[in-house]
Design a protein around this motif. Structure first.
Motif, PDB file in Angstrom:
ATOM      1  N   LYS A  48       0.785  -1.136   0.051  1.00 53.84           N
ATOM      2  CA  LYS A  48      -0.087   0.063   0.135  1.00 53.84           C
ATOM      3  C   LYS A  48       0.843   1.431  -0.045  1.00 53.84           C
ATOM      4  O   LYS A  48       0.558   2.279  -0.547  1.00 53.84           O
ATOM      5  CB  LYS A  48      -0.991  -0.050   1.099  1.00 53.84           C
ATOM      6  N   ALA A  49       1.871   1.279   0.862  1.00 49.60           N
ATOM      7  CA  ALA A  49       2.511   2.381   0.901  1.00 49.60           C
ATOM      8  C   ALA A  49       3.676   2.449  -0.346  1.00 49.60           C
ATOM      9  O   ALA A  49       3.883   3.608  -0.774  1.00 49.60           O
ATOM     10  CB  ALA A  49       3.601   2.379   2.162  1.00 49.60           C
ATOM     11  N   ALA A  50       4.109   1.483  -0.951  1.00 52.77           N
ATOM     12  CA  ALA A  50       5.068   1.426  -2.043  1.00 52.77           C
ATOM     13  C   ALA A  50       4.307   1.940  -3.320  1.00 52.77           C
ATOM     14  O   ALA A  50       4.608   2.634  -3.907  1.00 52.77           O
ATOM     15  CB  ALA A  50       5.573  -0.014  -2.220  1.00 52.77           C
ATOM     16  N   GLU A  51       2.758   1.744  -3.457  1.00 49.19           N
ATOM     17  CA  GLU A  51       2.186   2.060  -4.486  1.00 49.19           C
ATOM     18  C   GLU A  51       1.904   3.546  -4.587  1.00 49.19           C
ATOM     19  O   GLU A  51       1.775   4.233  -5.524  1.00 49.19           O
ATOM     20  CB  GLU A  51       0.830   1.444  -4.546  1.00 49.19           C
ATOM     21  N   GLN A  52       2.111   4.095  -3.262  1.00 47.62           N
ATOM     22  CA  GLN A  52       2.007   5.654  -3.042  1.00 47.62           C
ATOM     23  C   GLN A  52       3.497   6.265  -3.490  1.00 47.62           C
ATOM     24  O   GLN A  52       3.364   7.527  -3.410  1.00 47.62           O
ATOM     25  CB  GLN A  52       1.672   5.944  -1.780  1.00 47.62           C
ATOM     26  N   GLY A  53       4.509   5.519  -3.723  1.00 51.03           N
ATOM     27  CA  GLY A  53       5.680   5.870  -3.964  1.00 51.03           C
ATOM     28  C   GLY A  53       6.761   5.931  -2.596  1.00 51.03           C
ATOM     29  O   GLY A  53       7.928   6.689  -2.760  1.00 51.03           O
ATOM     30  N   ASN A  54       6.232   5.569  -1.696  1.00 51.29           N
ATOM     31  CA  ASN A  54       7.200   5.446  -0.355  1.00 51.29           C
ATOM     32  C   ASN A  54       8.700   4.548  -0.760  1.00 51.29           C
ATOM     33  O   ASN A  54       8.325   3.396  -0.785  1.00 51.29           O
ATOM     34  CB  ASN A  54       6.574   5.058   0.753  1.00 51.29           C
ATOM     35  N   ALA A  55       9.712   5.430  -0.717  1.00 49.73           N
ATOM     36  CA  ALA A  55      11.006   4.770  -1.200  1.00 49.73           C
ATOM     37  C   ALA A  55      11.366   3.399   0.127  1.00 49.73           C
ATOM     38  O   ALA A  55      11.758   2.528  -0.514  1.00 49.73           O
ATOM     39  CB  ALA A  55      11.847   5.624  -1.332  1.00 49.73           C
ATOM     40  N   HIS A  56      11.064   3.853   1.265  1.00 47.89           N
ATOM     41  CA  HIS A  56      11.252   3.029   2.145  1.00 47.89           C
ATOM     42  C   HIS A  56      10.451   1.372   2.202  1.00 47.89           C
ATOM     43  O   HIS A  56      11.077   0.241   2.362  1.00 47.89           O
ATOM     44  CB  HIS A  56      11.186   3.163   3.781  1.00 47.89           C
ATOM     45  N   ALA A  57       9.126   1.670   1.677  1.00 48.55           N
ATOM     46  CA  ALA A  57       8.332   0.553   1.542  1.00 48.55           C
ATOM     47  C   ALA A  57       8.692  -0.070   0.315  1.00 48.55           C
ATOM     48  O   ALA A  57       8.606  -1.266   0.314  1.00 48.55           O
ATOM     49  CB  ALA A  57       6.834   1.170   1.459  1.00 48.55           C
ATOM     50  N   GLN A  58       9.034   0.574  -0.807  1.00 45.43           N
ATOM     51  CA  GLN A  58       9.463   0.036  -1.984  1.00 45.43           C
ATOM     52  C   GLN A  58      10.772  -0.845  -1.521  1.00 45.43           C
ATOM     53  O   GLN A  58      10.777  -2.022  -2.152  1.00 45.43           O
ATOM     54  CB  GLN A  58       9.719   0.979  -2.898  1.00 45.43           C
TER      55      GLN A  58
END
Length: 170
Positions: A48-58
């Protein structure tokens, strides 16, 4: 008790779409902090966070794909997520991407780069299962001798003008 309270607060913010809270909640699930360890839930929150562009989550999602935790091991997908995070300056992602790159074929790297280059926030393309496979051809070149060429089939990634040759291989 403090871990359980942190989980409750992070969940409230995560449910409202806060990418930082989603990443934190994913880490808590991945590490079993304040709750039992649950890799599938960790992946869901990192996603969910990665899809928003959060680098740490990616980066964290890349780690989950690298290790096959909560998702099937997929180094191509890990490479793509690391690439997205590295492009934002995430140092760990750069290091992890370079490590994974050493385990990939040229065709797999091309697939990972293709996935990452077409990605935009909110896009779940990197999360879809691909049916890619690599086709290898040994070619006799009159000047260079025998060469090996690889194509990724199933996601339309071919060397220019070579789609028909790859299609004939199946």
């Amino acid at each position: 008790k403090d871990g359980a309270q942190a989980v409750a607060w992070f969940r409230k913010a995560a449910d409202q779409g806060n990418a930082h809270a989603q990443t934190s909640l994913g880490r808590m699930y991945a590490n079993g902090e304040g709750m039992p360890k649950d890799d599938a839930q960790a992946v869901a929150w990192f996603r969910k966070a990665a899809e928003q562009g959060n680098a740490h989550a990616q980066t964290s999602l890349g780690v989950m794909y690298t290790n096959g935790e909560g998702v099937p091991r997929d180094l191509v997908r890990a490479y793509a997520w690391y690439g997205l995070a590295a492009a934002q300056g995430e140092e760990n992602a750069q290091e992890y991407r370079d490590r994974v790159e050493g385990e990939l074929t040229l065709a797999q790297r091309a697939e990972g780069q293709r996935l990452a280059s077409g990605w935009t926030p909110g896009d779940s393309t990197l999360l879809e299962k691909t049916d890619h496979k690599t086709v290898t051809a040994h070619i006799l070149d009159p000047i260079k001798g025998y060469m090996t060429q690889q194509w990724v089939v199933g996601r339309d990634v071919f060397p220019p003008g070579e789609a028909n040759l790859a299609a004939q291989k199946d």
